[in-house]
Design a protein around this motif. Structure first.
Motif, PDB file in Angstrom:
ATOM      1  N   TYR A  34      -0.103   8.021  -7.487  1.00 51.16           N
ATOM      2  CA  TYR A  34       1.331   8.187  -7.251  1.00 51.16           C
ATOM      3  C   TYR A  34       1.896   6.962  -6.530  1.00 51.16           C
ATOM      4  O   TYR A  34       2.964   6.449  -6.878  1.00 51.16           O
ATOM      5  N   GLN A  35       1.183   6.484  -5.510  1.00 51.39           N
ATOM      6  CA  GLN A  35       1.656   5.341  -4.740  1.00 51.39           C
ATOM      7  C   GLN A  35       1.834   4.101  -5.615  1.00 51.39           C
ATOM      8  O   GLN A  35       2.761   3.317  -5.415  1.00 51.39           O
ATOM      9  N   LYS A  36       0.954   3.922  -6.569  1.00 53.47           N
ATOM     10  CA  LYS A  36       1.058   2.766  -7.453  1.00 53.47           C
ATOM     11  C   LYS A  36       2.369   2.792  -8.224  1.00 53.47           C
ATOM     12  O   LYS A  36       3.018   1.756  -8.413  1.00 53.47           O
TER      13      LYS A  36
ATOM     14  N   CYS B 143       2.432  13.440  -1.493  1.00 51.51           N
ATOM     15  CA  CYS B 143       1.795  12.463  -2.384  1.00 51.51           C
ATOM     16  C   CYS B 143       1.495  11.133  -1.696  1.00 51.51           C
ATOM     17  O   CYS B 143       1.094  10.169  -2.357  1.00 51.51           O
ATOM     18  N   ASP B 144       1.673  11.065  -0.370  1.00 49.11           N
ATOM     19  CA  ASP B 144       1.464   9.821   0.363  1.00 49.11           C
ATOM     20  C   ASP B 144       0.040   9.286   0.239  1.00 49.11           C
ATOM     21  O   ASP B 144      -0.189   8.084   0.325  1.00 49.11           O
ATOM     22  N   LYS B 145      -0.927  10.195   0.067  1.00 50.40           N
ATOM     23  CA  LYS B 145      -2.330   9.760  -0.013  1.00 50.40           C
ATOM     24  C   LYS B 145      -2.856   9.752  -1.443  1.00 50.40           C
ATOM     25  O   LYS B 145      -4.053   9.548  -1.656  1.00 50.40           O
ATOM     26  N   ASP B 146      -1.978   9.973  -2.392  1.00 50.77           N
ATOM     27  CA  ASP B 146      -2.355   9.937  -3.806  1.00 50.77           C
ATOM     28  C   ASP B 146      -2.178   8.505  -4.304  1.00 50.77           C
ATOM     29  O   ASP B 146      -1.060   8.027  -4.492  1.00 50.77           O
ATOM     30  N   SER B 147      -3.280   7.792  -4.498  1.00 46.81           N
ATOM     31  CA  SER B 147      -3.202   6.375  -4.861  1.00 46.81           C
ATOM     32  C   SER B 147      -2.512   6.161  -6.206  1.00 46.81           C
ATOM     33  O   SER B 147      -1.819   5.159  -6.399  1.00 46.81           O
TER      34      SER B 147
ATOM     35  N   THR C  59       5.582   2.427  -5.724  1.00 43.26           N
ATOM     36  CA  THR C  59       5.799   1.108  -5.146  1.00 43.26           C
ATOM     37  C   THR C  59       5.983   0.006  -6.176  1.00 43.26           C
ATOM     38  O   THR C  59       6.055  -1.169  -5.817  1.00 43.26           O
TER      39      THR C  59
ATOM     40  N   LYS D 179       0.807  -1.213   0.000  1.00 42.73           N
ATOM     41  CA  LYS D 179       0.000   0.000   0.000  1.00 42.73           C
ATOM     42  C   LYS D 179       0.842   1.265   0.000  1.00 42.73           C
ATOM     43  O   LYS D 179       0.372   2.317  -0.404  1.00 42.73           O
ATOM     44  N   ASN D 180       2.062   1.175   0.501  1.00 43.57           N
ATOM     45  CA  ASN D 180       2.903   2.356   0.543  1.00 43.57           C
ATOM     46  C   ASN D 180       4.354   1.967   0.314  1.00 43.57           C
ATOM     47  O   ASN D 180       4.687   0.783   0.212  1.00 43.57           O
TER      48      ASN D 180
END
Length: 223
Positions: free
Chosen positions: A102-104, A96-100, A107, A16-17
């Protein structure tokens, strides 16, 4: 828990992160022949990696603390895939921690490599190309990576150039990341000149099994 005991569902659920992605990456990279760029042997203690600097003749340039730990290098730097996003424009990477979306990208295991922390820090978000400045030879001892801090460019050793090129093309295609004409030209040359290694193929298969997708620029060259 070994990587072989983790199901694809569990991995996708847990990735997830960036912190969790690094844990998963460490499970995959335990079989890596050495650090990215320098090829130093890695001593693993669960998810923590320590580079054996003597194994590759690495010379500490400046930062002893970071030189003695493994950090996770984004081959395509976060700024290159994040700087167009609203969260990044507001406050950089931390926003950008809560930007899904960006996280995709952040990671994606295909873009994460275990590197000596000092090299990871020195590289920053510099772009790859060849460096003509002969004074920059042996910055890191026998590890032949070169970093031109003034012009913000990095020249990777030949052992890493093919993998870098195939990572760039994968990220470009999957996430619509724009490469400059110069970047595309360099990566095309490196992709053709430096063929896939056995580890690239094995790693690609492991990531596909647990992340759910291949880097086809690697797959197409594996036997």
């Amino acid at each position: 828990m070994s990587i072989s005991s983790i199901s694809a569902f569990e991995l996708k659920k847990n990735k997830k992160n960036f912190y969790q992605a690094k844990i998963l990456a460490s499970k995959i990279e335990k079989k890596a022949p050495g650090t990215f760029y320098c090829g130093c042997k890695i001593i693993w203690n669960n998810k923590k990696g320590i580079p054996d600097l003597n194994s590759c003749g690495y010379k500490i340039r400046k930062n002893k603390v970071r030189a003695n730990r493994i950090e996770w290098e984004h081959v395509v730097p976060a700024s290159q895939f994040g700087n167009k996003r609203i969260c990044w424009k507001i406050g950089g990477r931390s926003q950008c921690d809560k930007d899904s979306g960006y996280q995709k990208i952040e990671t994606d295991l295909h873009n994460l490599r275990p590197a000596i922390g000092e090299v990871n820090g020195d590289r920053s978000n510099f772009l790859f190309e060849l460096i003509r400045n002969k004074k920059l030879v042996n910055q890191y001892g026998k590890c032949s990576v070169k970093i031109d801090f003034k012009n913000k460019i990095i020249e990777p050793p030949e052992i890493a150039r093919g993998a870098i090129a195939r990572t760039y093309f994968y990220m470009r295609d999957k996430y619509k990341i724009k490469l400059s004409d110069k970047q595309s030209y360099i990566m095309s040359i490196w992709n053709k000149k430096y063929k896939v290694s056995l580890w690239e193929c094995k790693r690609n298969n492991l990531i596909s099994k647990y992340q759910g997708n291949y880097n086809f620029y690697i797959t197409n060259q594996c036997k």
